[in-house]
Design a protein around this motif. Structure first.
Motif, PDB file in Angstrom:
ATOM      1  N   LEU A   1     -24.909  29.945   2.296  1.00 30.37           N
ATOM      2  CA  LEU A   1     -25.088  30.410   3.667  1.00 30.37           C
ATOM      3  C   LEU A   1     -23.856  30.065   4.508  1.00 30.37           C
ATOM      4  CD1 LEU A   1     -28.820  29.455   4.187  1.00 30.37           C
ATOM      5  CD2 LEU A   1     -27.862  31.744   4.128  1.00 30.37           C
ATOM      6  N   ASP A   2     -23.314  28.869   4.272  1.00 27.19           N
ATOM      7  CA  ASP A   2     -22.118  28.464   5.001  1.00 27.19           C
ATOM      8  C   ASP A   2     -20.941  29.374   4.688  1.00 27.19           C
ATOM      9  OD1 ASP A   2     -23.368  26.497   6.276  1.00 27.19           O
ATOM     10  OD2 ASP A   2     -22.610  24.843   5.045  1.00 27.19           O
ATOM     11  N   LEU A   3     -20.847  29.754   3.434  1.00 21.40           N
ATOM     12  CA  LEU A   3     -19.753  30.640   3.034  1.00 21.40           C
ATOM     13  C   LEU A   3     -19.816  31.938   3.837  1.00 21.40           C
ATOM     14  CD1 LEU A   3     -17.401  31.212   1.102  1.00 21.40           C
ATOM     15  CD2 LEU A   3     -19.042  32.316  -0.405  1.00 21.40           C
ATOM     16  N   LEU A   4     -21.036  32.508   3.926  1.00 22.26           N
ATOM     17  CA  LEU A   4     -21.171  33.756   4.681  1.00 22.26           C
ATOM     18  C   LEU A   4     -20.853  33.538   6.152  1.00 22.26           C
ATOM     19  CD1 LEU A   4     -23.986  35.984   3.301  1.00 22.26           C
ATOM     20  CD2 LEU A   4     -21.644  35.699   2.613  1.00 22.26           C
ATOM     21  N   ARG A   5     -21.130  32.334   6.645  1.00 22.21           N
ATOM     22  CA  ARG A   5     -20.782  32.025   8.039  1.00 22.21           C
ATOM     23  C   ARG A   5     -19.269  32.029   8.228  1.00 22.21           C
ATOM     24  NH1 ARG A   5     -24.336  30.427  11.895  1.00 22.21           N
ATOM     25  NH2 ARG A   5     -22.817  29.586  13.345  1.00 22.21           N
ATOM     26  N   THR A   6     -18.593  31.467   7.246  1.00 18.07           N
ATOM     27  CA  THR A   6     -17.128  31.444   7.369  1.00 18.07           C
ATOM     28  C   THR A   6     -16.559  32.859   7.271  1.00 18.07           C
ATOM     29  OG1 THR A   6     -16.822  31.168   5.004  1.00 18.07           O
ATOM     30  CG2 THR A   6     -16.930  29.169   6.325  1.00 18.07           C
ATOM     31  N   TYR A   7     -17.284  33.762   6.612  1.00 15.36           N
ATOM     32  CA  TYR A   7     -16.864  35.169   6.595  1.00 15.36           C
ATOM     33  C   TYR A   7     -17.230  35.866   7.889  1.00 15.36           C
ATOM     34  CZ  TYR A   7     -16.261  34.925   1.504  1.00 15.36           C
ATOM     35  OH  TYR A   7     -15.854  34.615   0.244  1.00 15.36           O
ATOM     36  N   ASN A   8     -17.902  35.130   8.805  1.00 14.12           N
ATOM     37  CA  ASN A   8     -18.381  35.705  10.058  1.00 14.12           C
ATOM     38  C   ASN A   8     -19.375  36.855   9.800  1.00 14.12           C
ATOM     39  OD1 ASN A   8     -18.664  35.983  12.750  1.00 14.12           O
ATOM     40  ND2 ASN A   8     -16.877  37.318  13.018  1.00 14.12           N
ATOM     41  N   ALA A   9     -20.247  36.664   8.811  1.00 16.82           N
ATOM     42  CA  ALA A   9     -21.222  37.714   8.499  1.00 16.82           C
ATOM     43  C   ALA A   9     -22.341  37.692   9.531  1.00 16.82           C
ATOM     44  CB  ALA A   9     -21.801  37.482   7.110  1.00 16.82           C
ATOM     45  N   SER A  10     -22.813  38.872   9.879  1.00 18.53           N
ATOM     46  CA  SER A  10     -23.928  38.955  10.831  1.00 18.53           C
ATOM     47  C   SER A  10     -25.238  38.653  10.099  1.00 18.53           C
ATOM     48  CB  SER A  10     -23.979  40.345  11.438  1.00 18.53           C
ATOM     49  OG  SER A  10     -24.366  41.261  10.439  1.00 18.53           O
ATOM     50  N   GLY A  11     -26.314  38.531  10.882  1.00 22.42           N
ATOM     51  CA  GLY A  11     -27.621  38.226  10.295  1.00 22.42           C
ATOM     52  C   GLY A  11     -28.037  39.255   9.266  1.00 22.42           C
ATOM     53  N   SER A  12     -27.837  40.549   9.610  1.00 22.66           N
ATOM     54  CA  SER A  12     -28.282  41.587   8.678  1.00 22.66           C
ATOM     55  C   SER A  12     -27.402  41.609   7.432  1.00 22.66           C
ATOM     56  CB  SER A  12     -28.294  42.943   9.364  1.00 22.66           C
ATOM     57  OG  SER A  12     -26.977  43.365   9.601  1.00 22.66           O
ATOM     58  N   GLU A  13     -26.129  41.312   7.600  1.00 20.74           N
ATOM     59  CA  GLU A  13     -25.246  41.263   6.425  1.00 20.74           C
ATOM     60  C   GLU A  13     -25.665  40.128   5.496  1.00 20.74           C
ATOM     61  OE1 GLU A  13     -20.944  43.106   7.775  1.00 20.74           O
ATOM     62  OE2 GLU A  13     -21.524  41.121   8.459  1.00 20.74           O
ATOM     63  N   THR A  14     -25.975  38.967   6.108  1.00 18.89           N
ATOM     64  CA  THR A  14     -26.447  37.856   5.287  1.00 18.89           C
ATOM     65  C   THR A  14     -27.696  38.260   4.527  1.00 18.89           C
ATOM     66  OG1 THR A  14     -25.740  36.462   7.098  1.00 18.89           O
ATOM     67  CG2 THR A  14     -26.995  35.405   5.356  1.00 18.89           C
ATOM     68  N   PHE A  15     -28.572  38.989   5.227  1.00 19.21           N
ATOM     69  CA  PHE A  15     -29.823  39.376   4.593  1.00 19.21           C
ATOM     70  C   PHE A  15     -29.577  40.316   3.422  1.00 19.21           C
ATOM     71  CE2 PHE A  15     -33.337  42.372   4.179  1.00 19.21           C
ATOM     72  CZ  PHE A  15     -34.354  41.497   3.907  1.00 19.21           C
ATOM     73  N   TRP A  16     -28.796  41.379   3.655  1.00 18.78           N
ATOM     74  CA  TRP A  16     -28.630  42.388   2.609  1.00 18.78           C
ATOM     75  C   TRP A  16     -27.759  41.894   1.467  1.00 18.78           C
ATOM     76  CZ3 TRP A  16     -31.975  45.986   2.349  1.00 18.78           C
ATOM     77  CH2 TRP A  16     -32.555  46.524   3.514  1.00 18.78           C
ATOM     78  N   LYS A  17     -26.746  41.063   1.771  1.00 18.98           N
ATOM     79  CA  LYS A  17     -25.789  40.706   0.726  1.00 18.98           C
ATOM     80  C   LYS A  17     -26.092  39.390   0.047  1.00 18.98           C
ATOM     81  CE  LYS A  17     -22.376  43.728   2.318  1.00 18.98           C
ATOM     82  NZ  LYS A  17     -21.216  44.025   3.110  1.00 18.98           N
ATOM     83  N   LEU A  18     -26.878  38.531   0.686  1.00 20.21           N
ATOM     84  CA  LEU A  18     -27.156  37.247   0.038  1.00 20.21           C
ATOM     85  C   LEU A  18     -28.658  37.024  -0.190  1.00 20.21           C
ATOM     86  CD1 LEU A  18     -26.364  34.529  -1.050  1.00 20.21           C
ATOM     87  CD2 LEU A  18     -26.360  33.635   1.270  1.00 20.21           C
ATOM     88  N   ARG A  19     -29.427  37.064   0.897  1.00 17.29           N
ATOM     89  CA  ARG A  19     -30.832  36.679   0.776  1.00 17.29           C
ATOM     90  C   ARG A  19     -31.610  37.634  -0.133  1.00 17.29           C
ATOM     91  NH1 ARG A  19     -32.624  32.672   4.129  1.00 17.29           N
ATOM     92  NH2 ARG A  19     -31.401  32.255   5.976  1.00 17.29           N
TER      93      ARG A  19
END
Lengths: 281, 290
Positions: free
Chosen positions: B188-206
């Protein structure tokens, strides 16, 4: 109309209250963790009551919670009789026999990897089948009384319990088994002192799954024939007479019995497997 | 391959026990009949009689298989695959309710799980109830749903589908919440450092990392849906569907009919769960997870 407005208002109010608690500084405390679901549950009941009154839903479709409560209090003797018939005689006896038999079988086949390799896939396969369908057959064999319900429960809980116990008994590392070996422990000693305790988390997992299955089996088996008492019998006949308050009262009893049963097994688990990481917090 | 021999041994052992049990359980009737006819049966005749009765207490496996074939393949050959005596017809009634309920239940479950993961208040208020609901015999509500919906004029597929839906709903919610929460802090931290939005985190990681959990709960949900559809056919004395076949069989003492309906249900369950496992294996392989 007033009731409907009240329901919506109450819903919104408690929702904001819950959101406020969840966002607030005390969200991580135990009290908040308990309070929020309780508020939600109370909201559901209040909204249910208000909507049933406001929209004049007839009692034969959905009785209000107050009517269910009245029934629950006034028909205690019938509910108790049904509870004893279905839960104590049917579900509990079947649960003990079924889980006991599965446990013994698992320990017996433990010495034979050949049997394990054969039984485990078959057990997994059977555990996924709609075993509840054996109910009419078993009712035919064992008669209408609790013996047949107990038999259905035995069949339902046996395979999940067997699979879990066998997996649990395999749940030791080579290192641990080697240690037992260097102590020159016999098979029985290694089983009692190392492998059974190590299997306890998996065994209790099976026991917990079986609690729900036992209650479902005992209730559904009564749909296929039963003496004139029992929770499944009461549900199916009262539904036919459109006495839905009684049906909901039985369902409440079943829900309470199911949660209590699960809770008791979980409590025993806590005592037995106090050493396991999932129990230490 | 080293699994095949043990499994076959166990299956053969079950068959042997079954045949032996059929002799034991049907013996009384055969002996009674023989006594009434005034003849004494030899052991061989007795055994062959116990394996070929019309209404045995326990039908022998080959009788069940014969009945299964007669009511499926046999009907197809006769050109009446959807007659009311055909298990294909009854199986389809049950299957359609199961699938409809499964789709409704799992989609609702996934939606609620997404809500729970993204909304703290929802998580705290709904999640304990979703977990507690797994210890409750919800199946007990089935007759009520059928009759109540019947009284307001809804019949046929929908009431059964509703039962199937709520039986598959809760396992999916609990499994999906676990799955959507399975990415650890590091990821999750990695995606934060990529400045990913909530929906991006959802679709690409969660969502991708929840797939193994999703399939496990889909399999549980599918089995539960089928049980729900079968039980949903019991209370109104339905005349169509596998549950109805079992019920009429038990009313009229047609044991072979009960057993064949039971086996049809078992085959249906195994096929449905097998299909999901197959999709799971394909999908996880393409995702590089297995």
């Amino acid at each position: 109309m007033g009731w409907v407005v009240f329901a919506v208002a109450f819903w919104l109010a408690t929702w904001f209250l819950n959101a406020w608690i969840a966002r607030g500084p005390h969200a991580q405390t135990r009290a908040a963790g308990l309070l929020v679901p309780v508020i939600f549950g109370v909201t559901v009941i209040v909204v249910w009551e208000a909507l049933v009154r406001g929209l004049n839903v007839p009692g034969v479709i959905l009785p209000p919670p107050s009517a269910i409560w009245v029934k629950l209090v006034s028909a205690t003797d019938i509910l108790w009789e049904d509870f004893v018939q279905t839960f104590v005689k049917g579900a509990l006896s079947g649960y003990i026999i079924g889980c006991g038999a599965a446990f013994v079988t698992a320990v017996l086949i433990d010495r034979s990897p050949f049997l394990q390799r054969g039984l485990l896939p078959v057990g997994n396969f059977v555990a996924a089948l709609p075993i509840i369908g054996t109910a009419p057959i078993l009712v035919m064999w064992f008669g209408f009384d609790w013996q047949s319900k107990s038999a259905v429960v035995v069949v339902m809980v046996f395979f999940p319990m067997l699979v879990n116990t066998v997996q649990g008994l395999a749940d030791t590392t080579t290192m641990q088994r080697d240690l037992m070996h260097t102590y020159s422990a016999s098979y029985a000693q290694a089983l009692v002192k190392l492998r059974l305790p190590a299997a306890m988390p998996a065994i209790f997992n099976g026991l917990k799954i079986a609690t729900t299955l036992a209650l479902i089996g005992a209730i559904v088996a009564e749909f296929f024939g039963s003496p004139i008492k029992g929770m499944g019998f009461r549900i199916s006949t009262e539904v036919g007479r459109l006495g839905l308050d009684m049906v909901w009262a039985e369902i409440t009893v079943a829900a309470l019995a199911g949660s209590a049963f699960y809770g008791i097994v979980a409590m025993i688990e806590k005592g037995v497997t106090f050493w396991h990481p999932s129990q230490r917090s | 391959m080293n699994k095949l021999l043990p499994i076959l041994t166990v299956v053969v052992a079950i068959m042997v026990v079954w045949y032996a049990a059929a002799v034991g359980m049907n013996k009384k009737w055969a002996l009674d009949q023989a006594e009434r006819a005034g003849i004494s049966l030899s052991t061989g005749a007795l055994i062959s009689d116990t394996w070929s009765q019309d209404r045995p207490r326990l039908p022998a496996p080959h009788q069940v298989v014969a009945e299964l074939w007669k009511s499926t393949g046999g009907m197809v050959i006769k050109g009446k695959p959807f007659s009311k005596r055909s298990l294909i017809f009854h199986g389809w009634i049950t299957l359609s309710a199961t699938l409809a309920g499964f789709v409704i239940g799992t989609s609702a479950g996934i939606l609620l799980a997404v809500g729970i993961v993204h909304n703290k208040a929802m998580d705290m208020s709904v999640m304990p109830w979703a977990i507690a609901s797994q210890t409750i015999p919800i199946l007990a509500i089935a007759p009520m749903i059928i009759v109540v919906l019947n009284s307001i004029g809804v019949q046929g597929l929908i009431p059964k589908a509703i039962i199937s839906a709520y039986l598959s709903f809760f396992p999916v919610v609990v499994g999906m919440v676990k799955g959507l929460r399975s990415p650890d802090h590091m990821q999750l931290d990695l995606l934060r450092t990529y400045n990913a939005s909530g929906s991006e985190t959802f679709w690409k990681l969660r969502l991708p990392s929840s797939m193994p959990y999703l399939f496990t709960s889909l399999k549980i949900g599918m089995a539960a849906s089928l049980v729900g559809a079968i039980v949903g056919e019991l209370p109104t004395g339905a005349i169509r569907g596998l549950g109805a076949r079992m019920l009429t069989g038990s009313y009229y003492g047609q044991t072979i009919q009960i057993w064949s309906a039971l086996f049809a249900a078992a085959i249906l369950a195994a096929t449905l769960v097998g299909i999901i496992s197959l999709i799971e294996r394909r999908m996880l392989k393409r995702m590089g997870a297995a």
